[in-house]
Write a protein that holds these residues in place. Structure first.
Motif, PDB file in Angstrom:
ATOM      1  N   GLY A 111       0.795  -1.215   0.000  1.00  0.00           N
ATOM      2  CA  GLY A 111       0.000   0.000   0.000  1.00  0.00           C
ATOM      3  C   GLY A 111       0.834   1.273   0.000  1.00  0.00           C
ATOM      4  O   GLY A 111       0.358   2.331   0.390  1.00  0.00           O
ATOM      5  N   VAL A 112       2.093   1.157  -0.418  1.00  0.00           N
ATOM      6  CA  VAL A 112       3.010   2.294  -0.443  1.00  0.00           C
ATOM      7  C   VAL A 112       3.321   2.631  -1.887  1.00  0.00           C
ATOM      8  O   VAL A 112       3.731   1.761  -2.647  1.00  0.00           O
ATOM      9  CB  VAL A 112       4.314   1.956   0.318  1.00  0.00           C
ATOM     10  N   SER A 113       3.119   3.898  -2.261  1.00  0.00           N
ATOM     11  CA  SER A 113       3.410   4.331  -3.616  1.00  0.00           C
ATOM     12  C   SER A 113       4.837   4.873  -3.663  1.00  0.00           C
ATOM     13  O   SER A 113       5.188   5.763  -2.890  1.00  0.00           O
ATOM     14  CB  SER A 113       2.416   5.412  -4.029  1.00  0.00           C
ATOM     15  N   LEU A 114       5.663   4.323  -4.566  1.00  0.00           N
ATOM     16  CA  LEU A 114       7.052   4.749  -4.710  1.00  0.00           C
ATOM     17  C   LEU A 114       7.276   5.349  -6.090  1.00  0.00           C
ATOM     18  O   LEU A 114       6.695   4.896  -7.075  1.00  0.00           O
ATOM     19  CB  LEU A 114       8.004   3.559  -4.541  1.00  0.00           C
ATOM     20  N   SER A 115       8.134   6.356  -6.160  1.00  0.00           N
ATOM     21  CA  SER A 115       8.514   6.924  -7.451  1.00  0.00           C
ATOM     22  C   SER A 115       9.450   5.941  -8.153  1.00  0.00           C
ATOM     23  O   SER A 115       9.970   5.006  -7.539  1.00  0.00           O
ATOM     24  CB  SER A 115       9.223   8.261  -7.254  1.00  0.00           C
ATOM     25  N   ARG A 116       9.694   6.184  -9.444  1.00  0.00           N
ATOM     26  CA  ARG A 116      10.621   5.322 -10.186  1.00  0.00           C
ATOM     27  C   ARG A 116      12.006   5.332  -9.544  1.00  0.00           C
ATOM     28  O   ARG A 116      12.655   4.305  -9.434  1.00  0.00           O
ATOM     29  CB  ARG A 116      10.730   5.779 -11.638  1.00  0.00           C
ATOM     30  N   ALA A 117      12.463   6.513  -9.106  1.00  0.00           N
ATOM     31  CA  ALA A 117      13.778   6.623  -8.470  1.00  0.00           C
ATOM     32  C   ALA A 117      13.819   5.826  -7.172  1.00  0.00           C
ATOM     33  O   ALA A 117      14.814   5.159  -6.867  1.00  0.00           O
ATOM     34  CB  ALA A 117      14.121   8.086  -8.216  1.00  0.00           C
ATOM     35  N   SER A 118      12.730   5.867  -6.404  1.00  0.00           N
ATOM     36  CA  SER A 118      12.683   5.111  -5.154  1.00  0.00           C
ATOM     37  C   SER A 118      12.655   3.612  -5.412  1.00  0.00           C
ATOM     38  O   SER A 118      13.254   2.837  -4.664  1.00  0.00           O
ATOM     39  CB  SER A 118      11.467   5.520  -4.328  1.00  0.00           C
ATOM     40  N   VAL A 119      11.960   3.198  -6.461  1.00  0.00           N
ATOM     41  CA  VAL A 119      11.941   1.771  -6.818  1.00  0.00           C
ATOM     42  C   VAL A 119      13.343   1.335  -7.210  1.00  0.00           C
ATOM     43  O   VAL A 119      13.811   0.267  -6.807  1.00  0.00           O
ATOM     44  CB  VAL A 119      10.937   1.503  -7.967  1.00  0.00           C
ATOM     45  N   TRP A 120      14.058   2.176  -7.965  1.00  0.00           N
ATOM     46  CA  TRP A 120      15.432   1.848  -8.365  1.00  0.00           C
ATOM     47  C   TRP A 120      16.323   1.694  -7.139  1.00  0.00           C
ATOM     48  O   TRP A 120      17.100   0.757  -7.032  1.00  0.00           O
ATOM     49  CB  TRP A 120      15.957   2.939  -9.301  1.00  0.00           C
ATOM     50  N   ARG A 121      16.212   2.637  -6.172  1.00  0.00           N
ATOM     51  CA  ARG A 121      17.010   2.548  -4.950  1.00  0.00           C
ATOM     52  C   ARG A 121      16.644   1.308  -4.143  1.00  0.00           C
ATOM     53  O   ARG A 121      17.513   0.672  -3.547  1.00  0.00           O
ATOM     54  CB  ARG A 121      16.839   3.803  -4.098  1.00  0.00           C
ATOM     55  N   LEU A 122      15.370   0.953  -4.124  1.00  0.00           N
ATOM     56  CA  LEU A 122      14.934  -0.260  -3.430  1.00  0.00           C
ATOM     57  C   LEU A 122      15.581  -1.490  -4.053  1.00  0.00           C
ATOM     58  O   LEU A 122      16.145  -2.338  -3.355  1.00  0.00           O
ATOM     59  CB  LEU A 122      13.401  -0.381  -3.481  1.00  0.00           C
ATOM     60  N   LEU A 123      15.524  -1.569  -5.377  1.00  0.00           N
ATOM     61  CA  LEU A 123      16.059  -2.751  -6.072  1.00  0.00           C
ATOM     62  C   LEU A 123      17.574  -2.842  -5.964  1.00  0.00           C
ATOM     63  O   LEU A 123      18.119  -3.893  -5.637  1.00  0.00           O
ATOM     64  CB  LEU A 123      15.654  -2.718  -7.550  1.00  0.00           C
ATOM     65  N   THR A 124      18.269  -1.754  -6.236  1.00  0.00           N
ATOM     66  CA  THR A 124      19.733  -1.802  -6.282  1.00  0.00           C
ATOM     67  C   THR A 124      20.368  -1.663  -4.908  1.00  0.00           C
ATOM     68  O   THR A 124      21.410  -2.252  -4.645  1.00  0.00           O
ATOM     69  CB  THR A 124      20.296  -0.708  -7.204  1.00  0.00           C
ATOM     70  N   GLY A 125      19.750  -0.888  -4.044  1.00  0.00           N
ATOM     71  CA  GLY A 125      20.341  -0.645  -2.732  1.00  0.00           C
ATOM     72  C   GLY A 125      19.919  -1.664  -1.692  1.00  0.00           C
ATOM     73  O   GLY A 125      20.720  -2.466  -1.216  1.00  0.00           O
ATOM     74  N   ARG A 126      18.650  -1.679  -1.371  1.00  0.00           N
ATOM     75  CA  ARG A 126      18.183  -2.510  -0.261  1.00  0.00           C
ATOM     76  C   ARG A 126      18.052  -3.976  -0.632  1.00  0.00           C
ATOM     77  O   ARG A 126      18.256  -4.843   0.211  1.00  0.00           O
ATOM     78  CB  ARG A 126      16.863  -1.969   0.266  1.00  0.00           C
ATOM     79  N   LEU A 127      17.709  -4.265  -1.885  1.00  0.00           N
ATOM     80  CA  LEU A 127      17.596  -5.668  -2.297  1.00  0.00           C
ATOM     81  C   LEU A 127      18.884  -6.206  -2.906  1.00  0.00           C
ATOM     82  O   LEU A 127      19.061  -7.411  -3.023  1.00  0.00           O
ATOM     83  CB  LEU A 127      16.441  -5.837  -3.295  1.00  0.00           C
ATOM     84  N   GLY A 128      19.766  -5.307  -3.323  1.00  0.00           N
ATOM     85  CA  GLY A 128      21.046  -5.739  -3.896  1.00  0.00           C
ATOM     86  C   GLY A 128      20.930  -6.321  -5.292  1.00  0.00           C
ATOM     87  O   GLY A 128      21.803  -7.052  -5.740  1.00  0.00           O
ATOM     88  N   TRP A 129      19.864  -6.011  -6.010  1.00  0.00           N
ATOM     89  CA  TRP A 129      19.683  -6.517  -7.361  1.00  0.00           C
ATOM     90  C   TRP A 129      20.398  -5.601  -8.338  1.00  0.00           C
ATOM     91  O   TRP A 129      20.739  -4.481  -8.019  1.00  0.00           O
ATOM     92  CB  TRP A 129      18.203  -6.597  -7.709  1.00  0.00           C
ATOM     93  N   SER A 130      20.618  -6.078  -9.552  1.00  0.00           N
ATOM     94  CA  SER A 130      21.267  -5.264 -10.565  1.00  0.00           C
ATOM     95  C   SER A 130      20.444  -5.288 -11.847  1.00  0.00           C
ATOM     96  O   SER A 130      19.571  -6.135 -12.023  1.00  0.00           O
ATOM     97  CB  SER A 130      22.683  -5.779 -10.846  1.00  0.00           C
ATOM     98  N   LEU A 131      20.754  -4.361 -12.728  1.00  0.00           N
ATOM     99  CA  LEU A 131      20.055  -4.268 -14.002  1.00  0.00           C
ATOM    100  C   LEU A 131      20.400  -5.471 -14.867  1.00  0.00           C
ATOM    101  O   LEU A 131      21.565  -5.802 -15.042  1.00  0.00           O
ATOM    102  CB  LEU A 131      20.466  -2.976 -14.715  1.00  0.00           C
ATOM    103  N   GLN A 132      19.390  -6.130 -15.369  1.00  0.00           N
ATOM    104  CA  GLN A 132      19.571  -7.264 -16.268  1.00  0.00           C
ATOM    105  C   GLN A 132      18.721  -7.007 -17.501  1.00  0.00           C
ATOM    106  O   GLN A 132      17.545  -6.677 -17.381  1.00  0.00           O
ATOM    107  CB  GLN A 132      19.104  -8.565 -15.604  1.00  0.00           C
ATOM    108  N   ARG A 133      19.320  -7.182 -18.647  1.00  0.00           N
ATOM    109  CA  ARG A 133      18.551  -7.022 -19.887  1.00  0.00           C
ATOM    110  C   ARG A 133      18.452  -8.373 -20.569  1.00  0.00           C
ATOM    111  O   ARG A 133      19.453  -9.058 -20.721  1.00  0.00           O
ATOM    112  CB  ARG A 133      19.225  -6.023 -20.803  1.00  0.00           C
ATOM    113  N   PRO A 134      17.259  -8.737 -21.011  1.00  0.00           N
ATOM    114  CA  PRO A 134      17.114 -10.025 -21.686  1.00  0.00           C
ATOM    115  C   PRO A 134      17.801 -10.015 -23.052  1.00  0.00           C
ATOM    116  O   PRO A 134      17.851  -8.987 -23.721  1.00  0.00           O
ATOM    117  CB  PRO A 134      15.602 -10.193 -21.839  1.00  0.00           C
ATOM    118  N   GLU A 135      18.349 -11.152 -23.437  1.00  0.00           N
ATOM    119  CA  GLU A 135      18.936 -11.267 -24.775  1.00  0.00           C
ATOM    120  C   GLU A 135      17.814 -11.297 -25.784  1.00  0.00           C
ATOM    121  O   GLU A 135      16.786 -11.927 -25.573  1.00  0.00           O
ATOM    122  CB  GLU A 135      19.749 -12.565 -24.884  1.00  0.00           C
TER     123      GLU A 135
END
Length: 144
Positions: free
Chosen positions: A94-118
């Motif tokens: 129930g929390v609305s996040l901006s695109r920048a906040s979603v990016w920080r969540l994924l890369t910072g707190r979750l430790g995920w990285s950008l992956q592009r499909p072949e």
């Protein structure tokens, strides 16, 4: 902390500023803080700011939902985009996040990285490609 040692020795602000390599205004400010709270008041503090919208338990719940895959959340392709992750966070917590906040969540707190499909054709046949490389490519190369 070197300035604190010099404060305790009774040195003048200008002398401390030269010794530490800062302007005398900084030394005056440090001295005021030191006189009010001692050396501990001058120690570096963690950066303040707005607390995160999701606590650690909520972030782990979001991680579990994302690991289920995008199709489990009703998306056609099993691909995560910032918008899709934002929708899942909003649906789950129930929390609305901006695109920048979603990016920080994924890369910072979750430790995920950008992956592009072949990008590969659906009709691609690995066996036919291997046959071409072993039989046709040497013939084409020889013809040069």
């Amino acid at each position: 902390m070197r300035a604190v040692e010099l404060f305790e020795e009774g040195r003048a602000n200008a002398e401390i500023a030269r010794a530490v390599g800062v302007c005398s205004e900084s030394v005056r400010r440090w001295r005021r803080v030191w006189e009010e709270g001692g050396a501990q008041a001058l120690r570096r503090r963690t950066a303040t700011g707005r607390p995160p919208k999701l606590d650690d338990a909520q972030v782990e719940r979001v991680r579990a939902e994302l690991e289920r895959g995008a199709q489990a959340h009703g998306f056609e392709a099993d691909l995560w985009t910032l918008e899709r992750v934002g929708l899942v966070v909003e649906h789950v917590k129930g929390v609305s996040l901006s695109r920048a906040s979603v990016w920080r969540l994924l890369t910072g707190r979750l430790g995920w990285s950008l992956q592009r499909p072949e990008r590969r054709a659906v009709e691609r046949k690995e066996s036919e490609i291997a046959r071409w490389i072993t039989h046709e490519w040497p013939r084409v190369k020889k013809g040069r």
